[in-house]
Design a protein around this motif. Structure first.
Motif, short mmCIF file in Angstrom:
data_model
loop_
_atom_site.label_atom_id
_atom_site.label_comp_id
_atom_site.label_asym_id
_atom_site.label_seq_id
_atom_site.Cartn_x
_atom_site.Cartn_y
_atom_site.Cartn_z
N SER A 1 1.19 -1.54 0.22
CA SER A 1 -0.44 0.40 -0.39
C SER A 1 0.51 1.40 0.27
N VAL A 2 1.88 1.08 0.56
CA VAL A 2 3.06 2.16 0.98
C VAL A 2 3.40 2.60 -0.50
N THR A 3 3.67 1.13 -1.06
CA THR A 3 4.31 1.47 -2.50
C THR A 3 3.23 1.80 -3.41
N LYS A 4 2.24 1.92 -3.45
CA LYS A 4 1.13 1.71 -4.47
C LYS A 4 0.74 3.22 -4.36
N MET A 5 1.32 4.33 -3.32
CA MET A 5 0.44 5.15 -3.13
C MET A 5 2.45 6.36 -3.09
N ILE A 6 3.25 5.97 -3.25
CA ILE A 6 4.71 6.02 -4.09
C ILE A 6 4.54 6.47 -5.29
N ASP A 7 3.82 5.71 -6.01
CA ASP A 7 4.31 4.97 -7.50
C ASP A 7 3.21 6.85 -7.62
N LYS A 8 1.95 6.50 -6.80
CA LYS A 8 1.20 7.42 -7.13
C LYS A 8 1.34 9.34 -7.71
N LEU A 9 2.24 9.16 -6.50
CA LEU A 9 3.03 10.59 -6.29
C LEU A 9 3.85 11.04 -7.12
N ALA A 10 4.37 9.87 -8.24
CA ALA A 10 5.29 10.08 -8.51
C ALA A 10 4.92 10.16 -10.21
N LYS A 11 3.97 9.35 -9.66
CA LYS A 11 3.27 10.10 -11.44
C LYS A 11 3.38 10.54 -11.85
N THR A 12 2.72 11.19 -10.96
CA THR A 12 1.50 13.10 -11.14
C THR A 12 2.26 13.96 -10.64
N ASN A 13 4.12 13.52 -10.66
CA ASN A 13 4.94 15.16 -10.39
C ASN A 13 5.37 15.45 -8.86
N ILE A 14 4.35 14.71 -8.35
CA ILE A 14 4.19 15.39 -6.76
C ILE A 14 5.38 15.11 -6.33
N ILE A 15 6.23 14.02 -6.34
CA ILE A 15 7.73 13.53 -6.04
C ILE A 15 8.42 13.19 -7.08
N HIS A 16 9.50 13.17 -7.30
CA HIS A 16 10.11 12.93 -8.41
C HIS A 16 10.68 10.64 -8.03
N LYS A 17 10.36 10.95 -9.82
CA LYS A 17 10.06 9.26 -9.94
C LYS A 17 11.31 8.67 -8.97
N ASN A 18 12.53 9.60 -8.75
CA ASN A 18 13.94 8.89 -8.43
C ASN A 18 13.93 8.51 -7.54
N LYS A 19 13.03 10.33 -6.55
CA LYS A 19 13.22 9.54 -5.13
C LYS A 19 12.00 8.80 -4.51
N ALA A 20 10.13 8.54 -5.60
CA ALA A 20 9.82 7.28 -5.36
C ALA A 20 11.12 5.90 -5.56
N ASN A 21 11.80 5.27 -6.29
CA ASN A 21 12.20 4.18 -6.96
C ASN A 21 13.00 4.65 -4.97
N ASN A 22 13.83 5.22 -4.77
CA ASN A 22 15.15 5.56 -3.67
C ASN A 22 14.54 5.17 -2.62
N LEU A 23 12.92 5.27 -2.10
CA LEU A 23 12.97 5.15 -0.80
C LEU A 23 11.92 3.77 -1.73
N LYS A 24 11.19 3.29 -1.67
CA LYS A 24 10.84 1.90 -2.31
C LYS A 24 11.86 0.53 -1.74
N SER A 25 13.33 1.15 -2.85
CA SER A 25 14.54 0.51 -2.33
C SER A 25 14.58 0.17 -1.07
N LYS A 26 15.40 1.51 0.10
CA LYS A 26 15.55 1.62 1.33
C LYS A 26 14.26 1.14 2.59
N LEU A 27 12.36 1.06 1.69
CA LEU A 27 11.72 0.24 2.48
C LEU A 27 11.86 -1.66 2.70
N ALA A 28 11.99 -2.04 1.60
CA ALA A 28 12.78 -2.93 1.02
C ALA A 28 13.66 -3.50 1.71
N ILE A 29 14.73 -2.97 1.98
CA ILE A 29 15.99 -3.32 2.75
C ILE A 29 15.94 -3.50 4.50
N PHE A 30 14.58 -2.46 4.07
CA PHE A 30 14.20 -2.48 5.57
C PHE A 30 13.50 -3.62 6.18
#
Length: 84
Positions: free
Chosen positions: A50-79
């Protein structure tokens, strides 16, 4: 203050969009914080999609940058993988 009708409308729209973007950005950050504060691996893994889905939606609508979204998802997966 603006003199043209179009610039007055632009100011109105920009403010509305700013508040919308701030709301969803803050909601996403709170969700990430909640996931990071979790100590149970199964609970964190359940929250991750659900967090990943939220991050992807924000990246798609340019609220956050796509690289920031990918970095966040990666860090969360590692965590989540590091949780015992």
């Amino acid at each position: 203050m603006a003199n043209h009708k179009s610039s007055i409308k632009r100011i109105r729209q920009a403010e509305k969009r700013r508040l919308h973007n701030r709301y969803y950005g803050k909601t996403m950050r709170n969700a990430v914080r909640k996931l990071r504060s979790t100590v149970d691996k199964s609970e964190a893994a359940a929250m991750y999609p659900s967090v990943t889905k939220m991050i992807d939606k924000l990246a798609k609508t340019n609220i956050i940058h796509k690289n920031k979204a990918n970095n966040l998802k990666s860090k969360l997966a590692i965590f989540i993988n590091k949780l015992a």
